[in-house]
Design an enzyme around this catalytic site. Sequence first.
Site, PDB file in Angstrom:
ATOM      1  CG  ASN A   7      -1.911   1.052   1.298  1.00 43.07           C
ATOM      2  OD1 ASN A   7      -1.885   1.967   0.477  1.00 43.07           O
ATOM      3  ND2 ASN A   7      -2.809   0.977   2.260  1.00 43.07           N
ATOM      4  NE  ARG A  91      -6.017   1.980  -0.622  1.00 43.56           N
ATOM      5  CZ  ARG A  91      -6.383   2.237   0.600  1.00 43.56           C
ATOM      6  NH1 ARG A  91      -5.550   2.048   1.588  1.00 43.56           N
ATOM      7  NH2 ARG A  91      -7.578   2.717   0.830  1.00 43.56           N
ATOM      8  CG  HIS A 180     -12.868   5.025   2.512  1.00 46.41           C
ATOM      9  ND1 HIS A 180     -13.641   6.116   2.848  1.00 46.41           N
ATOM     10  CD2 HIS A 180     -11.586   5.385   2.740  1.00 46.41           C
ATOM     11  CE1 HIS A 180     -12.849   7.097   3.252  1.00 46.41           C
ATOM     12  NE2 HIS A 180     -11.597   6.680   3.197  1.00 46.41           N
ATOM     13  NE  ARG A 241     -10.170  14.462   2.529  1.00 41.28           N
ATOM     14  CZ  ARG A 241     -10.092  13.160   2.346  1.00 41.28           C
ATOM     15  NH1 ARG A 241     -11.010  12.524   1.645  1.00 41.28           N
ATOM     16  NH2 ARG A 241      -9.104  12.464   2.851  1.00 41.28           N
ATOM     17  CD  GLU A 385      -8.550   0.631   4.044  1.00 38.93           C
ATOM     18  OE1 GLU A 385      -7.542   1.106   4.576  1.00 38.93           O
ATOM     19  OE2 GLU A 385      -9.371   1.314   3.419  1.00 38.93           O
TER      20      GLU A 385
END
Length: 398
Positions: A7, A91, A180, A241, A385
């Site tokens: 990743n 990933r 995600h 954000r 993940e």
Amino acid sequence: MKVLVINCGSSSLKFRLIDTATETVLARGLFERIGQEKGGFSYIPGEKDKITEDRVIPDHYEAVKILIETITDSRLGVIGSLDDIDAVGHRIVHGGDKFAHPVVITDEVIRGIEECSRLAPIHNPVNLLGIKACMKYMPDTVMVGVFDTSFHQTMPEEAYLYGIPYEYYERDRVRKYGFHGMSHEYVAGETAKMLGKDIRDTRIITCHLGNGASICAVKGGISVDTSMGFTPLAGIIMGTRSGGIDPEIVNYIATEENKSLQEVMDILNTKSGLYGVSGYLSSDVRDLTEEYDKGNEDAKRALNKLSYSITKFIGAYVVVLGGVDAITFTAGIGENSWLVRKLVCERLNALGVVLDEEKNKNVKGADMISAAESKVKIFRIPTDEEMSIARQVVKTLS
Ligand code: AMP
């Protein structure tokens, strides 16, 4: 199978070596501050203690070289040679609408990922760097690309289209992609197991609440809608954000404050969300919780906005799914903040949600945190993940 999961971030590389038959993590590690003056490497072989080292790591190629040397080292290693690795899972942030499933990486796939870079200019090129570095040092090992966006490729047209001229979709692929995906897929699968149901018979809402955050409506194991959009700026408010806002605000701030488009987008990405709403107090829920407990109004406003924002999506997704069996919290905030889970669940009493307050405060690992009488089951499930990627590599190759 032994799968090495990679990743890559712009200045980091996280890895895990997983024995997929038993889902055992054989080794894990992290390279940080790649390309900077002072780099760092941490490594955990199996159940042993973590080893950390300050080390200059000029680029991702060097990180992969050190990774390989370490996991095959006679003292620190966990495998005899590179031949013990059956596959590498990478990933990849954006697969556009080209990649609806994980794929074995070929030259054509690399070209496809490059094409998707215009949709994720920060992430995809660095993901490709990880692929190329692994190809250099493991030329004979099969590589599989697993995309953050592919889980959401099952969304119906009415969910992914925006209300803008259709030509922007046809010509430029402007549409909702969602992110995600690995996390939503993993926790939805784990939720179904905890419900004791076949995932095909479930309606689950997954709340991935980290610094970036998104909600997903999962019907029968398939994503039917999600809160992030064309980019990860959309949806609920996040650490820094804004989440979804009236697009005219961009024009308004630019005109009123004499700012460029880029400057306004910067405000929406880095100075908004919890950080902005709290009057720049903090983007971190740990700090905000500390202040909330002291009665700080700025922290209260930010956490209330966050819980309201999450609840609105949950409400919408209950309708999208035609009901809901379970709601699951995951990622940094979802796993660790009993306060955010409580604030959200308090707003869900119209659904008959009743939280078990004690369990919610003391939960460890994956567990149910709703009371027996709750009409909807609430779970806290740590996301994984990397395990999700390893599972998808096995599925792709079998
Ligand atoms: P992630 O992006 O999934 O790593 O989540 C990072 C965010 O999780 C942090 O910015 C915090 O807001 C939140 N977080 C992490 N640990 C805790 C904690 N113990 N309590 C509350 N929030 C936490």
